[in-house]
Design an enzyme around this catalytic site. Structure first.
Site, PDB file in Angstrom:
ATOM      1  N   ASP A   9       7.476 -17.494 -28.949  1.00 32.26           N
ATOM      2  CA  ASP A   9       8.421 -18.629 -29.259  1.00 32.26           C
ATOM      3  C   ASP A   9       7.936 -19.941 -28.688  1.00 32.26           C
ATOM      4  OD1 ASP A   9      10.185 -16.971 -30.503  1.00 32.26           O
ATOM      5  OD2 ASP A   9      11.854 -17.122 -28.878  1.00 32.26           O
ATOM      6  N   HIS A  15       7.806 -11.929 -26.973  1.00 26.23           N
ATOM      7  CA  HIS A  15       8.372 -12.719 -27.856  1.00 26.23           C
ATOM      8  C   HIS A  15       8.571 -14.081 -27.044  1.00 26.23           C
ATOM      9  CE1 HIS A  15       9.194  -9.787 -30.900  1.00 26.23           C
ATOM     10  NE2 HIS A  15       9.547  -9.081 -30.129  1.00 26.23           N
ATOM     11  N   ASP A  36       0.089 -20.987 -41.901  1.00 27.75           N
ATOM     12  CA  ASP A  36       0.177 -19.636 -41.166  1.00 27.75           C
ATOM     13  C   ASP A  36      -0.688 -19.415 -40.112  1.00 27.75           C
ATOM     14  OD1 ASP A  36       1.492 -17.034 -41.747  1.00 27.75           O
ATOM     15  OD2 ASP A  36      -0.498 -16.201 -41.500  1.00 27.75           O
ATOM     16  N   ASN A  50       2.379 -11.801 -30.547  1.00 29.70           N
ATOM     17  CA  ASN A  50       3.567 -11.395 -30.237  1.00 29.70           C
ATOM     18  C   ASN A  50       3.737  -9.871 -29.557  1.00 29.70           C
ATOM     19  OD1 ASN A  50       5.857 -13.100 -30.225  1.00 29.70           O
ATOM     20  ND2 ASN A  50       6.475 -12.611 -32.329  1.00 29.70           N
ATOM     21  N   GLU A  86       6.166 -17.502 -38.657  1.00 34.53           N
ATOM     22  CA  GLU A  86       5.192 -18.267 -38.148  1.00 34.53           C
ATOM     23  C   GLU A  86       4.498 -18.961 -39.141  1.00 34.53           C
ATOM     24  OE1 GLU A  86       3.108 -14.043 -39.500  1.00 34.53           O
ATOM     25  OE2 GLU A  86       5.145 -15.048 -38.872  1.00 34.53           O
TER      26      GLU A  86
END
Length: 298
Positions: A176, A172, A159, A167, A203
């Site tokens: 990504d 975003h 994680d 984010n 994630e």
């Protein structure tokens, strides 16, 4: 029509070619003249033979006129293989001989497209790693193999620490890019056919390590954690430091006589529990769980 068609049309009597249309040369590189009188099964790719022979035997024994369609691989004149679709019509003559009309169609391009689409269905669109569907399939396959061989395997759940804050602060698109960067790093640790790196969701990532003993799995997990930290991806809103880090839960399954855990979900739960301990224990760390599974070896 038969002489000038692109499909290969064959006539077979008692499993031997009595006629092969000229397209066989152009499509498969077969010498038509040399094929006359030879065994019709000789051109079939050996791993596909058992299925085809069983089908032929079943129809011969039924003594009925039937049409059958199958997809098999054939061996071309240059030794390569091609996928074909065969349409077969069987007739039992009054003389007791079985006559077969066989139409062979090259479907190599169609098969290639099907395989590409199947691969895409198992791939995460953002990262290029395996998706959740491929993860489920590989976990089940590796688990069964571990029980059957009385071996060991491991599952790593990762994680990204404080990814929501990453984010929110960087946007975003940056999020990504971060996922793709982490995925590329993780993918390097699925080195063997028995290993697989996947995007588990959001994630979270997973690495399945088939035939991996516990100490090796733990060492790989620590190496993954260190490698991601060493990427130097800025993460100013993280409470673990200035750069991006991950927490990892490791679960190892050891097949032993008398074990009690029978489902791969148990391994997943163990890895999830270990990941929870890692995040609750301060993140940017590795925690471990061990599952004793029942060996299926006798």
């Amino acid at each position: 029509m038969i002489e000038h068609g692109t499909d290969v049309v064959c006539h077979i009597v008692d499993r031997r070619f009595t006629y092969v249309s000229p397209a066989a040369q152009a499509v498969f590189g077969w010498d038509v003249k040399q094929m006359i009188g030879t065994d019709a099964f000789a051109s079939i790719f050996p791993p596909d033979l058992p299925m085809l022979k069983e089908m032929f035997a079943r129809i011969y024994l039924s003594k009925e006129n039937k049409i059958s369609r199958h997809q098999v691989r054939v061996v071309c004149g240059d030794g390569s293989t091609k996928w074909v679709e065969t349409n077969v019509q069987f007739e039992l003559g009054e003389d007791g001989k079985t006559r077969t009309v066989l139409v062979i169609r090259d479907i190599a391009d169609r098969k290639k497209l099907e395989e590409e689409l199947a691969a895409l269905a198992l791939q995460d669109g953002l990262t290029g790693l395996g998706n959740r569907r491929s993860f489920d399939q590989m976990l089940d396959r590796s688990w069964r193999e571990t029980l059957r061989e009385g071996g060991e395997m491991a599952l790593l759940l990762l994680d990204i620490d404080y990814f929501k804050q990453f984010n929110d602060s960087q946007g975003h698109q940056a999020g990504d890019d971060c996922l793709r960067t982490v995925a590329k790093c993780i993918g390097q640790y699925a080195r063997r056919p028995s290993d697989m790196a996947c995007r588990y969701g959001g994630e979270e990532f997973a690495i399945i390590l088939g035939k991996a003993e516990p100490n090796a799995a733990i060492a790989i997990a620590e190496e993954v954690r260190s490698s991601i930290a060493a990427l130097g991806v800025p993460h100013e809103t993280s409470m673990c430091g200035k750069y991006l880090t991950v927490s990892i839960g490791v679960a190892t399954a050891v097949a032993r006589l008398g074990g009690s855990i029978r489902m791969p979900e148990s391994l997943l739960q163990a890895a999830d529990h270990a990941l929870y301990k890692a995040t609750e224990g301060g993140r940017n760390r590795v925690e471990v769980s061990v599952v004793i599974a029942p060996s299926e070896r006798t």
